[in-house]
Design an enzyme around this catalytic site. Structure first.
Site, short mmCIF file in Angstrom:
data_model
loop_
_atom_site.label_atom_id
_atom_site.label_comp_id
_atom_site.label_asym_id
_atom_site.label_seq_id
_atom_site.Cartn_x
_atom_site.Cartn_y
_atom_site.Cartn_z
N ARG A 46 0.89 -1.44 0.08
CA ARG A 46 -0.17 0.00 -0.02
C ARG A 46 0.77 1.40 0.08
NH1 ARG A 46 -2.42 2.69 4.33
NH2 ARG A 46 -2.39 0.65 5.50
N TYR A 98 -18.23 14.91 -15.49
CA TYR A 98 -18.33 13.53 -15.38
C TYR A 98 -19.29 13.05 -14.37
CZ TYR A 98 -17.72 8.48 -14.66
OH TYR A 98 -18.00 7.26 -14.21
N ASP A 170 -9.55 17.11 -15.69
CA ASP A 170 -9.74 15.54 -16.14
C ASP A 170 -9.44 15.63 -17.54
OD1 ASP A 170 -11.09 13.19 -17.05
OD2 ASP A 170 -12.58 13.25 -15.58
N LYS A 195 -9.83 3.61 -19.51
CA LYS A 195 -10.13 4.00 -20.95
C LYS A 195 -8.80 3.95 -21.91
CE LYS A 195 -13.65 5.48 -18.70
NZ LYS A 195 -14.58 4.58 -18.37
#
Ligand code: PLP
Length: 379
Positions: A46, A98, A170, A195
């Site tokens: 992590r 978005y 973004d 994407k």
């Protein structure tokens, strides 16, 4: 070096420990420590993992940034970045932001005493007007989803800098291959890896890039404690996907341009939204800040019935939520990305029942054109 060479060679693509030509999946949550008194680079996944770190180095190269950090999803990258805001701060976002970012800001951020305003950012006067004494962040998303509206990034940055306000963009639709917000003065660039960067519709991920060391350190702290890290398997898949990103996107953009031009002249198509078309309202602004029209376009048919017929007749694209895969994807914003808005809210944003969005894949252009031709002939 040019971009396709850089995507293959310009970051640590060979494992420094073994020489493996593909960075191995260091599928471990923890690392043996030789001596409990000495620090070492890797202690707990992590905090830092070699596979994920290799990807972060690649993303740094891609974004031409001093710092990059991958996350478990685009939304993890976005929400973590927005947690830089503090109680009493105000953020300005585009009204067409978005859907996930919209929900996070209006339903979650507001619970932490953060004020949120949504504006039509295509009109820069709205940006000036929305600024208050407590405005700390302006959020940009261009082209917008699904109507591909354009925001002039440099102009928004100039306004923000004048008021000492942080900017965040973004950049999922264009990717840094075609539009680099950091080069245009934006402080933080966020992108969904789900994407185009991964590009194979088999991974969920996101990343942030910045040149500001203080912001990076604060984001590292937030990421470590929110825990939204990218998994090892996903990091490995994105490393693989990213190597072919340049040639994949080149084909996808070529397909989008050809289909947009085809649809633009088609008698059964009411309107086409694509910033690569000269007829696009903000073609000039987009060309000034991006080096292609991108691989996503939207188009309006004449009725909901036509939407039903065309989506059923299309043979090649899958009909699905998402974009940026090697396969073409047709989405219906009304019941997909914009389903959480009321019909009135959708209409006020120009998202009608007759609108379809297309993310172009890497299929042969002729095949896609023929498929759209035969589907539209059904009307
Ligand atoms: C423009 C944009 N930003 C962010 C996201 C969120 O990305 P993810 O689904 O990886 O969380 C999406 C997802 O569709 C998107 O289209």
């Amino acid at each position: 070096m040019n971009i396709n060479t850089r995507l293959l060679h310009d970051y640590p693509v060979v494992d420094p420990h073994t020489g493996a030509a593909s960075i191995p999946k260091y599928q471990t949550s923890t690392f043996n420590q030789e001596c409990v008194f000495d620090g070492q680079e890797y202690t707990y996944t992590r905090f830092k993992n070699p596979t994920v770190h290799a990807l972060d180095e690649g993303l740094k190269m891609l974004a031409d940034a001093k710092y990059a950090l991958s996350f478990a999803s685009g939304m993890a990258a976005i929400s973590t970045s927005l947690m830089l805001l503090e109680k009493g701060d105000h953020i300005i976002l585009p009204i067409e932001v978005y859907g996930g970012t919209y929900q996070f800001t209006c339903q979650i951020l507001t619970h932490y005493g953060i004020e949120v305003s949504y504006i039509d950012m295509a009109d820069l006067q709205n940006v000036e007007r929305a600024i208050k004494d407590n405005t700390r962040m302006i959020y940009i998303e261009t082209p917008s989803n699904p109507l591909l509206k354009i925001t002039d990034i440099k102009c928004v940055v100039n306004i923000a800098q004048h008021h000492d306000i942080l900017t965040i963009a973004d950049n999922t639709f264009m990717t840094t291959l075609y539009q680099n917000p950091l080069h245009l003065g934006v402080d933080i660039s966020v992108e969904s890896l789900t994407k185009f960067i991964n590009g194979h519709s088999d991974v969920t991920g996101g990343f942030i890039a910045t040149n500001n060391e203080d912001i990076y350190n604060r984001l590292c702290l937030l990421q470590k404690n929110f825990g939204g890290i990218l998994g090892v398997e996903e990091a490995w898949l994105v490393l693989r996907g990213m190597k072919t990103m340049g040639i994949r996107m080149e084909r996808s953009v070529k397909n989008a341009q050809a289909i947009a031009e085809f649809l633009d002249c088609h008698p059964n198509v009411q309107k086409v939204y694509y910033p690569g078309l000269v007829s696009h309202r903000d073609f000039e602004i987009h060309q000034g800040q991006a080096s292609s029209g991108g691989a996503v376009l939207s188009f309006e048919l004449k009725s909901k019935k036509a939407v039903d017929k065309v989506t059923k007749a299309l043979q090649i694209p899958i009909i699905a939520v998402s974009l940026g895969g090697v396969e073409s994807i047709v989405s219906y914003p009304c019941t997909m990305s914009h389903a959480c808005l009321s019909p009135e809210e959708r209409l006020s944003q120009g998202v009608t029942d007759n609108l379809l969005r297309l993310s172009c894949g890497i299929e042969d252009t002729e095949d896609l054109l023929q498929d759209f031709d035969q589907a539209l002939r059904q009307l």
